[in-house]
Design a protein around this motif. Sequence first.
Motif, PDB file in Angstrom:
ATOM      1  N   GLU A  57       0.838  -1.197   0.000  1.00 11.60           N
ATOM      2  CA  GLU A  57       0.000   0.000   0.000  1.00 11.60           C
ATOM      3  C   GLU A  57       0.873   1.248   0.000  1.00 11.60           C
ATOM      4  O   GLU A  57       1.815   1.360   0.786  1.00 11.60           O
ATOM      5  N   ASP A  58       0.577   2.169  -0.899  1.00 13.23           N
ATOM      6  CA  ASP A  58       1.323   3.430  -0.937  1.00 13.23           C
ATOM      7  C   ASP A  58       0.729   4.322  -2.012  1.00 13.23           C
ATOM      8  O   ASP A  58      -0.250   3.955  -2.681  1.00 13.23           O
ATOM      9  N   VAL A  59       1.325   5.472  -2.180  1.00 12.37           N
ATOM     10  CA  VAL A  59       0.889   6.401  -3.220  1.00 12.37           C
ATOM     11  C   VAL A  59       1.295   5.851  -4.584  1.00 12.37           C
ATOM     12  O   VAL A  59       2.180   4.992  -4.684  1.00 12.37           O
ATOM     13  N   PRO A  60       0.670   6.320  -5.655  1.00 11.90           N
ATOM     14  CA  PRO A  60       1.033   5.834  -6.995  1.00 11.90           C
ATOM     15  C   PRO A  60       2.468   6.205  -7.366  1.00 11.90           C
ATOM     16  O   PRO A  60       2.988   7.243  -6.961  1.00 11.90           O
ATOM     17  N   GLY A  61       3.104   5.310  -8.145  1.00 19.71           N
ATOM     18  CA  GLY A  61       4.379   5.650  -8.759  1.00 19.71           C
ATOM     19  C   GLY A  61       5.626   5.351  -7.964  1.00 19.71           C
ATOM     20  O   GLY A  61       6.723   5.750  -8.370  1.00 19.71           O
ATOM     21  N   VAL A  62       5.502   4.619  -6.826  1.00 20.80           N
ATOM     22  CA  VAL A  62       6.700   4.345  -6.028  1.00 20.80           C
ATOM     23  C   VAL A  62       7.285   2.961  -6.313  1.00 20.80           C
ATOM     24  O   VAL A  62       8.244   2.553  -5.659  1.00 20.80           O
ATOM     25  N   GLY A  63       6.712   2.237  -7.262  1.00 25.56           N
ATOM     26  CA  GLY A  63       7.313   0.970  -7.675  1.00 25.56           C
ATOM     27  C   GLY A  63       6.663  -0.280  -7.143  1.00 25.56           C
ATOM     28  O   GLY A  63       7.269  -1.353  -7.178  1.00 25.56           O
ATOM     29  N   LYS A  64       5.417  -0.196  -6.659  1.00 26.07           N
ATOM     30  CA  LYS A  64       4.759  -1.377  -6.097  1.00 26.07           C
ATOM     31  C   LYS A  64       4.614  -2.484  -7.135  1.00 26.07           C
ATOM     32  O   LYS A  64       4.964  -3.639  -6.883  1.00 26.07           O
ATOM     33  N   THR A  65       4.101  -2.135  -8.307  1.00 28.87           N
ATOM     34  CA  THR A  65       3.870  -3.137  -9.344  1.00 28.87           C
ATOM     35  C   THR A  65       5.182  -3.699  -9.890  1.00 28.87           C
ATOM     36  O   THR A  65       5.321  -4.913 -10.097  1.00 28.87           O
ATOM     37  N   VAL A  66       6.160  -2.840 -10.093  1.00 25.21           N
ATOM     38  CA  VAL A  66       7.458  -3.292 -10.609  1.00 25.21           C
ATOM     39  C   VAL A  66       8.119  -4.245  -9.620  1.00 25.21           C
ATOM     40  O   VAL A  66       8.700  -5.265 -10.017  1.00 25.21           O
ATOM     41  N   LEU A  67       8.029  -3.935  -8.333  1.00 23.89           N
ATOM     42  CA  LEU A  67       8.612  -4.805  -7.313  1.00 23.89           C
ATOM     43  C   LEU A  67       7.963  -6.185  -7.352  1.00 23.89           C
ATOM     44  O   LEU A  67       8.651  -7.217  -7.342  1.00 23.89           O
ATOM     45  N   ALA A  68       6.643  -6.225  -7.397  1.00 21.66           N
ATOM     46  CA  ALA A  68       5.949  -7.512  -7.435  1.00 21.66           C
ATOM     47  C   ALA A  68       6.311  -8.305  -8.680  1.00 21.66           C
ATOM     48  O   ALA A  68       6.563  -9.520  -8.620  1.00 21.66           O
ATOM     49  N   ARG A  69       6.360  -7.641  -9.832  1.00 21.94           N
ATOM     50  CA  ARG A  69       6.705  -8.331 -11.080  1.00 21.94           C
ATOM     51  C   ARG A  69       8.150  -8.830 -11.057  1.00 21.94           C
ATOM     52  O   ARG A  69       8.445  -9.929 -11.553  1.00 21.94           O
ATOM     53  N   ALA A  70       9.055  -8.061 -10.473  1.00 27.95           N
ATOM     54  CA  ALA A  70      10.459  -8.467 -10.434  1.00 27.95           C
ATOM     55  C   ALA A  70      10.653  -9.711  -9.575  1.00 27.95           C
ATOM     56  O   ALA A  70      11.423 -10.613  -9.938  1.00 27.95           O
ATOM     57  N   VAL A  71       9.959  -9.782  -8.449  1.00 27.46           N
ATOM     58  CA  VAL A  71      10.065 -10.964  -7.594  1.00 27.46           C
ATOM     59  C   VAL A  71       9.508 -12.187  -8.316  1.00 27.46           C
ATOM     60  O   VAL A  71      10.113 -13.264  -8.319  1.00 27.46           O
ATOM     61  N   ALA A  72       8.348 -12.023  -8.943  1.00 29.30           N
ATOM     62  CA  ALA A  72       7.739 -13.149  -9.648  1.00 29.30           C
ATOM     63  C   ALA A  72       8.592 -13.604 -10.829  1.00 29.30           C
ATOM     64  O   ALA A  72       8.731 -14.803 -11.079  1.00 29.30           O
ATOM     65  N   THR A  73       9.190 -12.656 -11.542  1.00 26.72           N
ATOM     66  CA  THR A  73      10.027 -12.999 -12.696  1.00 26.72           C
ATOM     67  C   THR A  73      11.291 -13.727 -12.265  1.00 26.72           C
ATOM     68  O   THR A  73      11.838 -14.540 -13.028  1.00 26.72           O
ATOM     69  N   SER A  74      11.765 -13.462 -11.058  1.00 28.02           N
ATOM     70  CA  SER A  74      13.002 -14.088 -10.570  1.00 28.02           C
ATOM     71  C   SER A  74      12.836 -15.578 -10.306  1.00 28.02           C
ATOM     72  O   SER A  74      13.817 -16.306 -10.190  1.00 28.02           O
ATOM     73  N   VAL A  75      11.595 -16.024 -10.191  1.00 29.66           N
ATOM     74  CA  VAL A  75      11.304 -17.452 -10.039  1.00 29.66           C
ATOM     75  C   VAL A  75      10.614 -17.920 -11.312  1.00 29.66           C
ATOM     76  O   VAL A  75       9.665 -17.290 -11.782  1.00 29.66           O
ATOM     77  N   ASP A  76      11.085 -19.002 -11.882  1.00 26.69           N
ATOM     78  CA  ASP A  76      10.526 -19.511 -13.145  1.00 26.69           C
ATOM     79  C   ASP A  76       9.194 -20.199 -12.866  1.00 26.69           C
ATOM     80  O   ASP A  76       9.092 -21.427 -12.814  1.00 26.69           O
ATOM     81  N   CYS A  77       8.161 -19.378 -12.680  1.00 26.40           N
ATOM     82  CA  CYS A  77       6.851 -19.912 -12.350  1.00 26.40           C
ATOM     83  C   CYS A  77       5.785 -19.160 -13.136  1.00 26.40           C
ATOM     84  O   CYS A  77       6.070 -18.142 -13.766  1.00 26.40           O
ATOM     85  N   SER A  78       4.557 -19.664 -13.102  1.00 29.54           N
ATOM     86  CA  SER A  78       3.468 -18.988 -13.807  1.00 29.54           C
ATOM     87  C   SER A  78       3.096 -17.717 -13.073  1.00 29.54           C
ATOM     88  O   SER A  78       3.044 -17.673 -11.835  1.00 29.54           O
ATOM     89  N   PHE A  79       2.843 -16.664 -13.827  1.00 25.40           N
ATOM     90  CA  PHE A  79       2.556 -15.350 -13.267  1.00 25.40           C
ATOM     91  C   PHE A  79       1.404 -14.713 -14.033  1.00 25.40           C
ATOM     92  O   PHE A  79       1.373 -14.740 -15.254  1.00 25.40           O
ATOM     93  N   LYS A  80       0.435 -14.176 -13.291  1.00 24.96           N
ATOM     94  CA  LYS A  80      -0.688 -13.486 -13.910  1.00 24.96           C
ATOM     95  C   LYS A  80      -0.910 -12.154 -13.191  1.00 24.96           C
ATOM     96  O   LYS A  80      -0.694 -12.049 -11.982  1.00 24.96           O
ATOM     97  N   ARG A  81      -1.343 -11.184 -13.963  1.00 25.31           N
ATOM     98  CA  ARG A  81      -1.645  -9.860 -13.405  1.00 25.31           C
ATOM     99  C   ARG A  81      -3.115  -9.542 -13.630  1.00 25.31           C
ATOM    100  O   ARG A  81      -3.645  -9.779 -14.724  1.00 25.31           O
ATOM    101  N   VAL A  82      -3.773  -9.025 -12.613  1.00 23.28           N
ATOM    102  CA  VAL A  82      -5.161  -8.601 -12.713  1.00 23.28           C
ATOM    103  C   VAL A  82      -5.228  -7.113 -12.401  1.00 23.28           C
ATOM    104  O   VAL A  82      -4.812  -6.683 -11.316  1.00 23.28           O
ATOM    105  N   GLN A  83      -5.716  -6.331 -13.343  1.00 22.24           N
ATOM    106  CA  GLN A  83      -5.938  -4.909 -13.088  1.00 22.24           C
ATOM    107  C   GLN A  83      -7.356  -4.759 -12.543  1.00 22.24           C
ATOM    108  O   GLN A  83      -8.340  -4.937 -13.252  1.00 22.24           O
ATOM    109  N   PHE A  84      -7.454  -4.457 -11.255  1.00 19.60           N
ATOM    110  CA  PHE A  84      -8.772  -4.332 -10.634  1.00 19.60           C
ATOM    111  C   PHE A  84      -9.404  -2.998 -11.026  1.00 19.60           C
ATOM    112  O   PHE A  84      -8.758  -1.942 -10.944  1.00 19.60           O
ATOM    113  N   THR A  85     -10.657  -3.062 -11.459  1.00 21.31           N
ATOM    114  CA  THR A  85     -11.410  -1.892 -11.889  1.00 21.31           C
ATOM    115  C   THR A  85     -12.817  -1.974 -11.302  1.00 21.31           C
ATOM    116  O   THR A  85     -13.263  -3.055 -10.870  1.00 21.31           O
ATOM    117  N   PRO A  86     -13.551  -0.871 -11.290  1.00 24.00           N
ATOM    118  CA  PRO A  86     -14.906  -0.895 -10.718  1.00 24.00           C
ATOM    119  C   PRO A  86     -15.867  -1.852 -11.410  1.00 24.00           C
ATOM    120  O   PRO A  86     -16.848  -2.297 -10.804  1.00 24.00           O
TER     121      PRO A  86
END
Length: 316
Positions: A57-86
């Motif tokens: 949790e934080d303000v936009p633009g501080v790297g939350k999504t990039v951090l999550a993607r980098a950790v997931a990419t570092s492990v050779d596993c299946s990865f999916k992203r969901v953009q939550f919208t109303p």
Amino acid sequence: MTDAGSPKSESDALSTTAAASLADRIVENVETVIVGHGDAIEHILVAMLARGHLLLEDVPGVGKTVLARAVATSVDCSFKRVQFTPDLLPADVTGVNVFNQQTREFDFQPGPLFANVVLGDEINRAPPKTQAALLEAMAEGQVTVDGETRTLPQPFTVIATQNDVEPGRTYELPMAEVDRFMKKLRLGYPSEDEETVLLGRVAGEHPLDSLDAVAMLDDLRRARETVAGVTLSEAVRRYVSRLAAHTREHATLGVSPRGAIALVRAAQARAVLDGRDYVVPDDVQTEAPSVWSHRIDADRDGAAVVDDALETVPVE
């Protein structure tokens, strides 16, 4: 007969040294992309190794999504992203049965939850009904669609992000869902030096685009077994129980037994990261703020209640 996604037996666990080395490799790999958040990277690994989920949790633009993607990419596993919208529906997350005109039967089309690591981006932008679709998946490792229960791949970790701005355009996460997250973290802004390094890295191609995996999915499974086998003495368990009791006495809603379980599992993972096969009180004290603060409802910040417990309750 077990399926390919079933966890292996404890006898197949990595040694403590090997599991610690695995964690070090992942941290070092992610740090080639992320600047200045080494502690946050370790917290994400702790959650993954301890069979938990994590909320950033934080303000936009501080790297939350990039951090999550980098950790997931570092492990050779299946990865999916969901953009939550109303307008996101529960079926958009869990999957749906679609009628096949050729076979005259319904075929299940799995949703993005059917992955080892699921990034739920801006989770608080979706309505409560859709957020609730995550509860069974996070708690039980399964989803139920049209009355049929389907097991999710293992390991399974949800890394969710939420922005704490624009409160009029977001939905507050229910406590039942917040309690399913083992950890809640805030990244904060980088320092001047860290931001200078960051700007140099992303001036051309983003380093995330060329990031390679440094661990296999089976390595992560076996490291989880290592964590599950870490020794947890009665003295440490009683210490956690006394800490939990303190929060219940000094808050409207203190830490639940689920929260206490989450803390000891996180402490086991922290011990492995430090190269030990047993938990010490320092592991508990390191993990308590990120594991417990978001679970407490009080007339002051939950982190203050946790800090007070750590300062007041003696280690015996």
